[in-house]
Design a protein around this motif. Structure first.
Motif, PDB file in Angstrom:
ATOM      1  N   THR A  62       0.857  -1.186   0.000  1.00  0.00           N
ATOM      2  CA  THR A  62       0.000   0.000   0.000  1.00  0.00           C
ATOM      3  C   THR A  62       0.891   1.232   0.000  1.00  0.00           C
ATOM      4  OG1 THR A  62      -1.640  -1.193   1.323  1.00  0.00           O
ATOM      5  CG2 THR A  62      -1.878   1.174   1.203  1.00  0.00           C
ATOM      6  N   GLY A  63       0.478   2.234  -0.737  1.00  0.00           N
ATOM      7  CA  GLY A  63       1.279   3.453  -0.845  1.00  0.00           C
ATOM      8  C   GLY A  63       2.124   3.390  -2.100  1.00  0.00           C
ATOM      9  N   GLY A  64       1.825   4.243  -3.046  1.00  0.00           N
ATOM     10  CA  GLY A  64       2.574   4.238  -4.286  1.00  0.00           C
ATOM     11  C   GLY A  64       2.104   3.213  -5.296  1.00  0.00           C
ATOM     12  N   VAL A  65       0.991   2.553  -5.031  1.00  0.00           N
ATOM     13  CA  VAL A  65       0.444   1.581  -5.982  1.00  0.00           C
ATOM     14  C   VAL A  65      -0.379   2.341  -7.019  1.00  0.00           C
ATOM     15  CG1 VAL A  65      -1.102  -0.378  -6.285  1.00  0.00           C
ATOM     16  CG2 VAL A  65       0.383  -0.257  -4.279  1.00  0.00           C
ATOM     17  N   SER A  66      -0.072   2.102  -8.289  1.00  0.00           N
ATOM     18  CA  SER A  66      -0.777   2.781  -9.371  1.00  0.00           C
ATOM     19  C   SER A  66      -1.130   1.784 -10.465  1.00  0.00           C
ATOM     20  CB  SER A  66       0.101   3.889  -9.966  1.00  0.00           C
ATOM     21  OG  SER A  66       1.215   3.336 -10.651  1.00  0.00           O
ATOM     22  N   VAL A  67      -1.960   2.229 -11.389  1.00  0.00           N
ATOM     23  CA  VAL A  67      -2.308   1.381 -12.528  1.00  0.00           C
ATOM     24  C   VAL A  67      -1.045   0.952 -13.281  1.00  0.00           C
ATOM     25  CG1 VAL A  67      -3.449   1.368 -14.783  1.00  0.00           C
ATOM     26  CG2 VAL A  67      -4.642   2.298 -12.785  1.00  0.00           C
ATOM     27  N   PHE A  94      -8.014   0.163 -12.604  1.00  0.00           N
ATOM     28  CA  PHE A  94      -7.330  -0.696 -11.637  1.00  0.00           C
ATOM     29  C   PHE A  94      -7.749  -2.156 -11.797  1.00  0.00           C
ATOM     30  CE2 PHE A  94      -5.566   2.782  -9.171  1.00  0.00           C
ATOM     31  CZ  PHE A  94      -4.470   2.183  -8.549  1.00  0.00           C
ATOM     32  N   LEU A  95      -9.042  -2.398 -11.923  1.00  0.00           N
ATOM     33  CA  LEU A  95      -9.517  -3.777 -12.041  1.00  0.00           C
ATOM     34  C   LEU A  95      -8.999  -4.434 -13.312  1.00  0.00           C
ATOM     35  CD1 LEU A  95     -13.169  -3.236 -10.787  1.00  0.00           C
ATOM     36  CD2 LEU A  95     -11.328  -4.404  -9.564  1.00  0.00           C
ATOM     37  N   THR A  96      -8.928  -3.684 -14.382  1.00  0.00           N
ATOM     38  CA  THR A  96      -8.364  -4.212 -15.626  1.00  0.00           C
ATOM     39  C   THR A  96      -6.885  -4.522 -15.457  1.00  0.00           C
ATOM     40  OG1 THR A  96      -9.951  -3.020 -16.997  1.00  0.00           O
ATOM     41  CG2 THR A  96      -7.905  -3.713 -18.056  1.00  0.00           C
TER      42      THR A  96
END
Length: 218
Positions: free
Chosen positions: A158-163, A204-206
């Motif tokens: 968690t933190g810094g998570v991106s697509v 995100f889900l993709t």
């Protein structure tokens, strides 16, 4: 034994970490994200009325949505969240008194750690999930390195998570990812910008689905 909710965390893929200015805005964000396909939400205790929001989410969505409480730093928050219906409890770091309170509930425990010493301590305490935080400091490489000496732990960065880096996190061994501002920006929550929230959720889900397909193929 693994906590019975672990499969649900893994299946969700992404946990929406919500920090809202008020309970109504948080409820709106949850409703919008769930409508877009998100199945796990973490209501942080930096949100005023967090317990009320957790109660509403648990009542409205039942088992269809995995609702948890985040930024849990005190035992009284643990008890309130559990009574409200939180099914997982997240602390940004280790406080053994808070962890003891968590263990008095049936909720899954997710506790923050980043260094090898912290992760080794969490392993000894048998937390259900290591919240790798803040992930932005080292990126997926930190997770890959930690899984060398601690391969059997369950990690949710968690933190810094991106697509753009979801695939790298899953390739490094994440069971799921926690997404805060990249998924639900403060402005979008404040302004009740459903279009932005839905678009971010879809992206995100993709990305998670594609990352898992790639990992399975590898």
């Amino acid at each position: 034994m693994p906590h019975p909710l672990l499969p649900a965390v893994t299946e969700a893929g992404v946990i929406a970490t919500l920090r809202a200015p008020d309970a109504d805005s948080a409820s709106f964000a949850v409703e919008t994200l769930v409508d877009a396909g998100v199945t796990a939400v973490e209501i942080t205790y930096t949100t005023p009325g967090a317990g009320v929001v957790i109660t509403e989410v648990a009542r409205r969505f039942g088992d269809a949505v995995l609702v948890g409480a985040g930024t849990v730093t005190r035992a009284d928050q643990v008890h309130e969240a559990a009574e409200a219906g939180a099914r997982f409890l997240v602390s940004p770091g280790l406080d053994e008194a808070v962890l003891a309170a968590m263990r008095q509930t049936a909720a899954l425990t997710m506790v923050g750690g980043f260094t090898p010493t912290e992760v080794q301590r969490l392993a000894a305490l048998e937390v259900d999930v290591v919240k790798l935080f803040p992930g932005s400091l080292g990126g997926p490489g930190v997770l890959r390195a930690l899984r060398g000496p601690f391969p059997d732990l369950v990690y949710v960065p968690t933190g810094g998570v991106s697509v753009d880096n979801v695939a790298a996190w899953f390739a490094a061994g994440a069971a799921a990812v926690g997404a805060a501002s990249e998924l639900a920006p403060a402005a979008a929550i404040r302004d009740r910008d459903a279009q932005t929230l839905r678009a971010n959720a879809a992206a995100f889900l993709t990305a998670v689905a594609q990352a898992r397909t790639g990992r399975s193929a590898a």
